[in-house]
Design an enzyme around this catalytic site. Structure first.
Site, PDB file in Angstrom:
ATOM      1  N   CYS A 278      13.411  10.759   8.224  1.00  0.00           N
ATOM      2  CA  CYS A 278      13.265  10.158   9.551  1.00  0.00           C
ATOM      3  C   CYS A 278      14.497  10.377  10.412  1.00  0.00           C
ATOM      4  O   CYS A 278      14.396  10.566  11.613  1.00  0.00           O
ATOM      5  CB  CYS A 278      13.014   8.666   9.399  1.00  0.00           C
ATOM      6  SG  CYS A 278      14.258   7.839   8.369  1.00  0.00           S
TER       7      CYS A 278
ATOM      8  N   LYS B  80       0.862  -1.190   0.000  1.00  0.00           N
ATOM      9  CA  LYS B  80       0.000   0.000   0.000  1.00  0.00           C
ATOM     10  C   LYS B  80       0.895   1.236   0.000  1.00  0.00           C
ATOM     11  O   LYS B  80       1.707   1.441   0.888  1.00  0.00           O
ATOM     12  CB  LYS B  80      -0.920   0.058   1.221  1.00  0.00           C
ATOM     13  CG  LYS B  80      -2.004   1.115   1.000  1.00  0.00           C
ATOM     14  CD  LYS B  80      -2.672   1.617   2.251  1.00  0.00           C
ATOM     15  CE  LYS B  80      -1.938   2.685   2.982  1.00  0.00           C
ATOM     16  NZ  LYS B  80      -1.826   3.980   2.252  1.00  0.00           N
TER      17      LYS B  80
ATOM     18  N   GLU C  38       9.875   0.504  11.004  1.00  0.00           N
ATOM     19  CA  GLU C  38      10.884   1.564  10.880  1.00  0.00           C
ATOM     20  C   GLU C  38      10.129   2.864  11.090  1.00  0.00           C
ATOM     21  O   GLU C  38       9.336   3.272  10.226  1.00  0.00           O
ATOM     22  CB  GLU C  38      11.522   1.549   9.485  1.00  0.00           C
ATOM     23  CG  GLU C  38      12.240   0.265   9.142  1.00  0.00           C
ATOM     24  CD  GLU C  38      13.568   0.104   9.862  1.00  0.00           C
ATOM     25  OE1 GLU C  38      13.956   1.003  10.626  1.00  0.00           O
ATOM     26  OE2 GLU C  38      14.201  -0.939   9.666  1.00  0.00           O
TER      27      GLU C  38
ATOM     28  N   GLU D 280       8.685  14.920  16.779  1.00  0.00           N
ATOM     29  CA  GLU D 280       9.226  14.961  15.421  1.00  0.00           C
ATOM     30  C   GLU D 280       8.468  16.035  14.633  1.00  0.00           C
ATOM     31  O   GLU D 280       7.243  15.992  14.552  1.00  0.00           O
ATOM     32  CB  GLU D 280       9.042  13.595  14.757  1.00  0.00           C
ATOM     33  CG  GLU D 280       9.683  13.515  13.394  1.00  0.00           C
ATOM     34  CD  GLU D 280       9.494  12.141  12.743  1.00  0.00           C
ATOM     35  OE1 GLU D 280       8.370  11.608  12.788  1.00  0.00           O
ATOM     36  OE2 GLU D 280      10.476  11.618  12.186  1.00  0.00           O
TER      37      GLU D 280
END
Ligand code: NAD
Length: 486
Positions: A284, A174, A250, A384
């Site tokens: 990231c 996806k 991850e 973040e």
């Protein structure tokens, strides 16, 4: 203005619309123009894709690794010959500058080529039980789901799909709703490459529907996910509540970079600036928290700001631009909220775009922002941001630097700059992080060592040497053999 793209789903090697013909609209973050009508996969489509993968599994897993490698190599070749189109598609969907896209393509090519040849999983044998020859077998799961984010779609598609297929699984991918176009492009090559129907199925759509359905699906036995920690948590819950499928995560980061007073300040500034501002801060492992020793603070900030001001903001489809817009309006607004908070909480703010005039900058562009002296308990320091926003705080001692660096729920990539080798090793050992740069920082990594995070940054470790492990079950086989005592 270019034509509006209409994408499809790939199920059982057929490019099809969503079962209810549903689509969603995708706009260029730079021009604001409609670039695509994207098929929105339904629950019916998810089930059809999973069923196709399950039906394909017996024949695919019975092939030899080299036979499975043939179409994987063709996929690599097509990435090379179509690299310009792939770069354009990511640029118009999520704003990645085409001048920086080559890394994504070469990464994907390496994954397909490597796993096309290196997929020889092996178990162990044992004669340690008297009267037995024992062995362990490594076998594919069956149907593996792959859910990827938008910030480097080809990298995440390839680093999961290549090892999963090489191990003998069949996959349902996806793509991200923010960057579905390169996955859709790749899906058009699957049959041409020679993959049998159902081996790779590619869905587009939103996380709450097709993503959630894959996470809950009883026939999906393993799921590999790259994305935010928040979504990782939702997938873990869905996996636990359904069939306890194996999950590989991850996730996000808030990576610290420690700059000691004996460091090469210019090098540290250049590399940390690239780390936080490349891909417009949407990485990231970006060095988003920088801790500099007090005596070099001013010199470091001067160098960092000078380099950040030289970024070339503009149309991501033009060569020479290295800083595109944020991926979409939502990302832009989220980053702006953190910037507003920083202006209230930080000791000082350097907006590298202040006074800049550039007609090429679109409403979703953000010039790099530097906040200094930010409280350690601020949301700015803890969360973040995923934008070109860096925090530069100070430390006096090595112990203080380590304590501040580790005071986070994330643990993806830490780095440190010093000329003192013993200090480098001492600090490296104490930092709580899955990856660690000594006199370098992200995006520096290597292909053959584990990529992944500690703490809330994930549970998986991906690399050329390790990724296939995620996609293999283990079976211990005990064979009684008369006449072979201990
Ligand atoms: P996201 O978590 O919002 O979305 C990632 C994917 O998950 C998308 O395909 C989305 O549709 C899907 N999704 C959303 N909700 C879901 C649900 N309930 N169930 C199943 N799937 C769902 O992340 P994003 O905004 O696409 O990507 C940015 C995040 O990814 C950042 O946190 C970044 O740090 C992280 N990231 C991590 C790595 C790494 O290797 N550690 C690499 C790149 C990005």
């Amino acid at each position: 203005m270019t034509d509006v793209i209409e994408t499809q789903l790939l199920i059982n090697n057929k490019l099809v619309p969503a079962s209810d013909n549903g689509t969603f609209e995708l706009f260029s973050p730079h021009t604001g123009n409609l670039v695509a009508k994207v098929a929105e996969a339904t629950l019916f489509d998810v089930n059809a894709a999973v069923d196709a993968a399950q039906a394909a599994f017996p024949a695919w897993s019975a092939l030899s690794p080299l036979q499975r490698g043939v179409p994987l190599k063709k996929l690599a070749e097509l990435h090379i010959s179509e690299k310009d189109e792939l770069a354009r598609l990511d640029a118009i969907s999520m704003g990645k500058p085409i001048s920086t896209h080559g890394t994504d393509v070469s990464y994907a090519v390496t994954q397909y080529n490597y796993f096309a040849e290196a997929a020889y999983p092996q178990g162990h044998t044992s004669l340690n039980t008297p009267g037995f020859l024992n062995m362990s077998l490594r076998q594919p799961f069956g149907v593996v789901a792959v859910i990827i984010p938008w910030n480097a779609p080809l990298i995440f598609f390839s680093k999961k799909v290549a090892p999963a297929l090489a191990a003998g699984n069949c996959v349902v991918v996806k793509s991200s709703e923010k960057a579905p176009l390169t996955s859709w492009k790749v899906s058009q090559w699957i049959e041409k490459c020679g993959f049998p129907p159902g081996v790779i199925n590619v869905l587009s759509g939103h996380g709450q529907t097709s993503g959630q359905a894959l996470a809950e699906h009883m026939k999906v036995r393993a799921l590999s996910f790259t994305g935010s920690t928040r979504t990782g948590r939702a997938i873990a819950i869905a996996a636990a509540k359904s069939n306890l499928k194996k999950v590989v995560f991850e996730l996000g980061g808030k990576s610290p970079s420690l700059i000691f007073d004996d460091a090469d300040i210019e090098q540290a500034a250049k590399e940390t600036e690239l780390s936080i501002n490349s891909n417009s801060g949407q990485a990231c492992f970006a060095s988003s928290r920088i801790y500099v020793q007090e005596s070099i603070k001013d010199k470091f900030i001067e160098a960092f700001a000078r380099i950040a001001k030289a970024r070339k903001l503009g149309d991501p489809t033009c060569l020479g631009i290295n800083h595109g817009p944020q991926a979409d309006k939502t990302q832009y607004e989220t980053v702006q909220k953190y910037i507003a908070l920083g202006k209230e909480e930080a000791g000082s703010t350097i907006d590298t775009g202040a006074g800049a005039t550039n007609n090429e900058v679109s409403p979703h562009h953000i010039h790099p922002v530097i906040f200094t002296d930010v409280p350690e308990d601020s949301r700015l320091t803890k969360e973040e941001i995923f934008g070109p926003v860096v925090i530069v705080n100070t430390f006096a001692t090595e112990a203080e630097a380590i304590a501040k660096a580790n005071d986070t729920e994330f643990g993806l990539y830490a780095s440190l700059y010093t000329k003192d080798l013993e200090r480098a090793i001492r600090v490296a050992k104490k930092l709580e992080s899955g990856m660690l740069g000594v006199n370098c920082t992200s995006p520096t990594t290597c292909l053959d060592l584990p990529f992944g995070g500690w703490k809330g940054s994930g549970t998986g470790r991906e690399s050329l040497l390790e990724s296939m492990e995620h996609y293999l079950e283990v079976k211990s086989v005990y064979v009684r053999v008369s006449g072979i005592g201990g």
